[in-house]
Design an enzyme around this catalytic site. Sequence first.
Site, PDB file in Angstrom:
ATOM      1  N   ASN A 213       0.839  -1.200   0.000  1.00 59.16           N
ATOM      2  CA  ASN A 213       0.000   0.000   0.000  1.00 59.16           C
ATOM      3  C   ASN A 213       0.871   1.247   0.000  1.00 59.16           C
ATOM      4  OD1 ASN A 213       0.511   0.847   2.819  1.00 59.16           O
ATOM      5  ND2 ASN A 213      -0.479  -1.112   3.287  1.00 59.16           N
ATOM      6  N   ARG A 214       0.241   2.393  -0.073  1.00 60.55           N
ATOM      7  CA  ARG A 214       0.977   3.638  -0.307  1.00 60.55           C
ATOM      8  C   ARG A 214       1.455   4.340   0.955  1.00 60.55           C
ATOM      9  NH1 ARG A 214      -2.357   6.584  -4.913  1.00 60.55           N
ATOM     10  NH2 ARG A 214      -2.151   8.169  -3.315  1.00 60.55           N
TER      11      ARG A 214
END
Length: 414
Positions: A213-214
């Site tokens: 994820n970011r």
Amino acid sequence: MILEGKRILLGVTGGIAIYKVVHLASRLTQGGAQVDVVMTEAATRFVAPMTFQAVTQRAVYVDPWQPIPDGEHARIAHVHLARSADLFIIAPATANTIARLAHGLADDLLSSIALSCAAPWLIAPAMESHMWASPATQANVAILRDRGVTFVGPVAGHLASGAKGVGRMVEPEEIMEAARALLGRNGPLAGRRVVITAGGTREPIDPVRYIGNRSSGKMGVALAQAARDLGADVVLIHGPLQVPVPWGVEARYAETAQAMYEATMAILPETDVLIGAAAVADFRPAEPAADKVKKEEAQELVIRLVRTPDILAEVGRRRRELGRPRVVVGFAAETRDLIAYAQEKLHAKNLDMVVANDISAPDAGFAVDTNRVTILRREREPEPWPLLSKDEVAERVMQEVVVLLRQTEGMDDG
Ligand code: C5P
């Protein structure tokens, strides 16, 4: 900010790394500290005292007999300065000055002041690698360490002689970090262990690919710095980060949700405060492939995902029996119905506080330096905070943690 109103005595000796110390003096001053610079004679060969005077907006001292405005000699005036300093930084510190400090010489203003200075000492050495490695320097460093002096660096890299090796002064940012930690070491969280989960996780699909994820880890790292600056003993359990682990923080790498879960559970009995700032994967591939998946083998690929453990929910459950952590804080990152979801998390995961942020806003959430959060606590109305830097959010969250800790312990005592 921890530097606000602090008195810092900055001893500057003669090394080429001095140009970075001008920047350090400027950063400390901008952070709100009162910086008094004392230079050795050799230091003035590299940079004029005027340069430090300009960035600190204060007189700079070199000559022990230099008269100062109130009529005293600098030697006497600086005994007062040394006594009132909150922190003594020596940067760059040459082998010669380290030797003089280790042996208590008082043959110039800097070394004389050092003898009167009871504040914590922070030394950033800078010298050629053979001078650093010499038995004499190492013995002098050991003497100072035994006396409780903190050293930052030196690190390996390019040296003034053109050679490469260990002896390079650390960057000013790292000296700033260490200075903050030392200034805060007797703060309200002294002697407390604060555990923070940070960053994202990577769930393997095969040996090469993962689901991630970011999350940049910036919020978790800012929290670790803020907790350290209040004196806490901080453990950062983290997945991949886009920012460095701060000075003085113990880092434990945990790449997957399962690894992060295990690392967190292992430390729980010794944890006073736990903050879940990691963006933990909720699902992982059920059966990661042992070998790299080849595109030639199929036109379509279906990956079955299974749930990962909810770390914070488990912490919330275990704290009922363990009595620890005393305080548990969670984050809620949502794109809709933020407050309702955050409120639900507060109760379902048995938390004391939730920091809720709407990640659909451009100035909040992943990978940016600012955050717009709403704070939820039990039996309190949600409290929206203005747009703040992640550092400011972290400082305010830690101030809340101090209050929550006092409240829980107050209740235990009663
Ligand atoms: O349930 P949700 O993922 O929205 O909750 C977010 C909070 O829970 C964050 O504090 C996050 O660090 C934590 N969390 C966790 N373990 C998970 C999922 C979330 O600790 N598996």
